[in-house]
Design a protein around this motif. Structure first.
Motif, mmCIF file in Angstrom:
data_model
loop_
_atom_site.group_PDB
_atom_site.id
_atom_site.type_symbol
_atom_site.label_atom_id
_atom_site.label_comp_id
_atom_site.label_asym_id
_atom_site.label_seq_id
_atom_site.Cartn_x
_atom_site.Cartn_y
_atom_site.Cartn_z
ATOM 1 N N HIS A 1 0.826 -1.218 0.000
ATOM 2 C CA HIS A 1 0.000 0.000 0.000
ATOM 3 C C HIS A 1 0.862 1.270 0.000
ATOM 4 C CE1 HIS A 1 -3.203 2.797 1.024
ATOM 5 N NE2 HIS A 1 -2.449 3.218 2.057
ATOM 6 N N PHE A 2 1.835 1.326 0.905
ATOM 7 C CA PHE A 2 2.697 2.520 0.965
ATOM 8 C C PHE A 2 3.596 2.628 -0.259
ATOM 9 C CE2 PHE A 2 1.545 2.513 5.469
ATOM 10 C CZ PHE A 2 1.371 3.873 5.689
ATOM 11 N N ALA A 3 4.043 1.475 -0.773
ATOM 12 C CA ALA A 3 4.898 1.505 -1.967
ATOM 13 C C ALA A 3 4.136 2.061 -3.162
ATOM 14 C CB ALA A 3 5.419 0.096 -2.257
ATOM 15 N N LEU A 4 2.886 1.583 -3.344
ATOM 16 C CA LEU A 4 2.074 2.107 -4.448
ATOM 17 C C LEU A 4 1.791 3.605 -4.278
ATOM 18 C CD1 LEU A 4 -0.479 -0.809 -4.925
ATOM 19 C CD2 LEU A 4 1.313 -0.107 -6.521
ATOM 20 N N ASP A 5 1.524 4.008 -3.041
ATOM 21 C CA ASP A 5 1.270 5.431 -2.774
ATOM 22 C C ASP A 5 2.510 6.264 -3.070
ATOM 23 O OD1 ASP A 5 -0.004 7.713 -2.014
ATOM 24 O OD2 ASP A 5 0.215 7.381 0.135
ATOM 25 N N TYR A 6 3.665 5.729 -2.643
ATOM 26 C CA TYR A 6 4.928 6.447 -2.889
ATOM 27 C C TYR A 6 5.222 6.543 -4.387
ATOM 28 C CZ TYR A 6 9.861 7.729 -2.386
ATOM 29 O OH TYR A 6 11.080 8.373 -2.465
ATOM 30 N N CYS A 7 4.981 5.454 -5.101
ATOM 31 C CA CYS A 7 5.188 5.474 -6.560
ATOM 32 C C CYS A 7 4.256 6.484 -7.242
ATOM 33 C CB CYS A 7 4.946 4.069 -7.129
ATOM 34 S SG CYS A 7 6.197 2.865 -6.682
ATOM 35 N N LEU A 8 3.008 6.519 -6.776
ATOM 36 C CA LEU A 8 2.055 7.460 -7.375
ATOM 37 C C LEU A 8 2.502 8.905 -7.168
ATOM 38 C CD1 LEU A 8 -0.647 8.040 -8.757
ATOM 39 C CD2 LEU A 8 -1.735 7.928 -6.507
ATOM 40 N N GLN A 9 2.962 9.205 -5.960
ATOM 41 C CA GLN A 9 3.390 10.588 -5.688
ATOM 42 C C GLN A 9 4.644 10.939 -6.481
ATOM 43 O OE1 GLN A 9 3.526 11.838 -1.662
ATOM 44 N NE2 GLN A 9 1.674 10.721 -1.057
ATOM 45 N N LEU A 10 5.581 9.975 -6.599
ATOM 46 C CA LEU A 10 6.775 10.239 -7.424
ATOM 47 C C LEU A 10 6.395 10.461 -8.886
ATOM 48 C CD1 LEU A 10 9.447 7.768 -5.990
ATOM 49 C CD2 LEU A 10 9.454 10.256 -5.865
#
Length: 708
Positions: free
Chosen positions: A168-177
């Motif tokens: 969940h956090f990895a996908l969120d981090y990728c989206l923000q990047l």
């Protein structure tokens, strides 16, 4: 950075994903550093530009102060003033450029960093923390022995939960990047484009500004060429003069500049002997001015009078002393010994002083003869002729002297021969026909070569003129995109233009667009008050503007006892204002709340020209006010003798005409018309003579002033 993070790789948490994340984070850090550097450089550039603008403005102020050496040349000062204004506009454009640059670079890039990066950093912290928890959960799950079923099951559940949280956090981090990568491309490009657009606007404004200054630069170049030619000629003249003076004998010649009573007759250096110390001689600058001998000891001291009346003096050579080239000037009260530098100079001074004495006596005799002639009766001197009426041939020349009157007001054709007396414009024959079709309430057309003109009517043409009227009736023509017809345009185009301009008043600034009673009443009162104030002050341009904006010429001012603009003009004393209002339909016999009309006001204030004009335009001289006084009674009460004369003669002429009946002489009394015309011409051309009130009533000796 043309690629984005793959969400599938993010789920798998592959080494490729980890490497890609590291590269993205490195690029974000590098971008942040570069943006900070660009923002600092932009701030330094803006600060330097603002300092440059301040120094440039101070330099421009000093340059204009320096250019005051040419303040006597109005054409050069006008050009320099336009240059200064243009350069100040350029400084203003430069200031706008720096403001736009600051907004384009600093504000946009700062928004990029402050809006996205804090959230990216916060999400990264959670991503790293959950990643570490996942790694620990994975290690712990792998270390559980096979026979510990409960511990193994608990470790497996923890690993599964930690992995889901990590995803969940990895996908969120990728989206923000990825969002940051997409946004930074847009913001950086938009920032750079905004900066270049500001530069484009700055140089385009500068080009337009300098383009407008091209005529001024041509005038300045022509003036500089003329000054260069004059300077070369002046230098050559001064060189020739220098050569002639250098070749002249050192003894020189006396500086004789004239022999009239008001000019300097002679001037130069002489030695003057002291009255107290006879052996003391001091060199001073002497001159003869206005029958006086004056001198100054040095250029720093004031001029002193040695002999104040040369008629009481005598001059002679002085050879009884040891010093050479001496002469003496003797008066009743004192004498003075003077010494020249040579015998020629001594003889020149003696001749000049003697000539000034003779000239002073001749002037005295001539002045006595003039005084004697002035004391003779008036019949002994020829009377000056009264001002003749303006001939039809001269009306054209006078009318074309007005601003812009050399071309038709509506189509620009050269040499117009027609005019509108109420609008104050000149026009060609085709436009004059269109004006006639509008009706006399809008335009009163008259020929400049065939019809007779009163002085007041011609003066309106000269004071107003085509440029002034077009500045009012065509004020918003360019804003509305309307093109003015030219001389070769079709008659239909000219007719449409003239109707839009004078009937509909489409291009008048501030003209009422609606005609309903509710919306028109406030504007009518405002414009009417403006017309009244302008008429009282004699401001013709403001009067034209008020009428063009919808003011009624016969509107009565409620705060001024119900007076109209014509009464205000009669009180103010402007002859041209009265004529303009009368030509535009003002009621000459309208009376205010006190029963005063325009003729009452002119008689009360002693304005002879206005009385004459109002009588010519049909004012009722028998109308009485609330006190029962007519204009003649008011003039007698206020002791305005010239107005009393005018009103009495007008009344006598009217009574004589009524007594002749239907079959009598149709024209007015010739004597009355001649005197009336003289008063009218003097009111238009020489109003100073009317203020003296020294006119004779008869025509036998002519209507002349007493000789002073």
């Amino acid at each position: 950075m043309d690629y984005f993070l793959d969400f599938e790789e993010c789920i798998r948490d592959s080494p490729t994903f980890r490497l890609t994340v590291d590269q993205c984070e490195s690029e974000v850090t590098d971008l942040e550093s570069r943006v900070g550097k660009v923002m600092k450089l932009c701030s330094r550039m803006v600060e330097a530009g603002q300092a440059y603008n301040t120094a440039n403005e101070q330099f421009l102020t000093g340059l204009m102060e320096f250019s005051t050496y040419h303040r006597q040349d109005s054409s050069i000062m006008s050009c320099l003033g336009q240059f200064s204004q243009g350069l100040r506009e350029m400084i203003h454009f430069h200031t706008m450029l720096f403001d736009q640059t600051q907004r384009a670079i600093i504000q946009q890039l700062s928004n990029l960093l402050t809006q996205f990066l804090p959230q990216v950093r916060e999400t990264r912290k959670e991503f790293v923390r959950i990643g570490e928890d996942l790694e620990m959960a994975t290690i712990k799950n792998g270390q559980i022995p096979r026979h510990k079923t409960t511990d193994a099951e608990r470790a497996s559940h923890l690993l599964l939960a930690t992995r889901k949280c990590y995803q969940h956090f990895a996908l969120d981090y990728c989206l923000q990047l990825n969002n940051f990568k997409a946004q930074q491309k847009l913001d950086i490009l938009n920032s750079i484009f905004s900066y270049f657009h500001a530069q484009y606007t700055f140089f385009h404004q500068g080009y337009d500004l300098l383009k407008d200054l091209e005529p001024t630069m041509k005038i300045m170049a022509s003036r500089l060429a003329s000054l260069s030619t004059d300077c070369t000629a002046k230098k050559k003249e001064m060189e020739n003069t220098h050569l002639l003076v250098q070749q002249r004998d050192a003894t020189g010649e006396p500086i004789v500049t004239g022999c009239s009573g008001n000019d300097v007759a002679i001037e130069g250096y002489l030695f003057k002997r002291s009255r107290r110390k006879h052996k003391t001689w001091k060199r001073c600058w002497f001159s003869i001015e206005n029958n006086q001998l004056v001198y100054s000891k040095s250029h720093k001291e004031e001029v002193m009078v040695l002999f104040d009346d040369l008629r009481l003096c005598a001059v002679k050579s002085l050879d009884s002393i040891d010093r050479r080239f001496c002469f003496e000037i003797v008066s009743v009260q004192k004498s003075c010994s003077l010494q020249a530098d040579s015998e020629e100079l001594r003889q020149a001074w003696i001749s000049a002083v003697q000539g000034s004495i003779d000239m002073a006596y001749r002037q005295k005799v001539e002045s006595q003869q003039i005084l004697t002639a002035e004391k003779l009766p008036n019949s002994a001197c020829p009377d000056p002729q009264p001002s003749p009426p303006i001939p039809q041939s001269a009306a054209l020349g006078l009318a074309l002297q007005g601003p812009g009157n050399q071309r038709c007001c509506d189509c620009g054709e050269n040499d117009p021969r027609w005019a509108s007396i109420n609008l104050g414009i000149t026009m060609c024959i085709e436009c004059s026909g269109i004006h006639r079709s509008l009706g006399v309430h809008l335009s009163k057309v008259r020929s400049l070569t065939l019809d007779s003109w009163d002085p007041e009517q011609l003066k309106l043409l000269c004071i107003l003129g085509n440029d002034v009227i077009n500045g009012i009736y065509e004020a918003q023509c360019a804003d509305q995109g309307r093109m003015k017809p030219h001389a070769e345009s079709l008659r239909q185009e000219k007719e449409l233009w003239i109707k839009e301009k004078y009937v509909e008043k489409k291009f008048v600034k501030g003209a009422a667009l609606t005609h309903t009673a509710d919306s028109e009443a406030p504007d009518r009162g405002k414009n009417g008050a403006g017309l009244y104030q302008a008429a009282q002050c004699g401001d013709l341009v403001s009067m034209v503007t008020a009428l063009a904006q919808g003011a009624e010429v016969n509107w009565s001012h409620p705060e001024e006892e119900g007076r109209t603009a014509l009464i205000g003009a009669a009180r103010g004393g402007s002859l041209q204002a009265c004529e303009f209002l009368l030509q535009n339909g003002a009621n000459v016999n309208y009376r205010d709340q006190r029963g005063h009309g325009a003729l009452h006001a002119a008689a009360t204030c002693g304005h002879t020209g206005q009385v004459c004009l109002l009588l010519k335009r049909g004012a009722n001289q028998y109308a009485v006010d609330e006190r029962g006084q007519d204009p003649l009674s008011i003039a007698m009460e206020t002791a305005h003798a010239d107005i009393v004369t005018l009103l009495r003669m007008a009344r006598m002429n009217e009574e004589m005409r009524d007594s002749e009946g239907l079959f009598g002489t149709m024209g007015d009394d010739e004597t009355f018309q001649d005197i009336f015309r003289d008063f009218s011409n003097m009111a238009s051309h020489d109003p100073e003579r009317l203020s003296r009130r020294q006119f004779s009533r008869g025509r036998g000796g002519g209507d002349s002033e007493e000789q002073n």
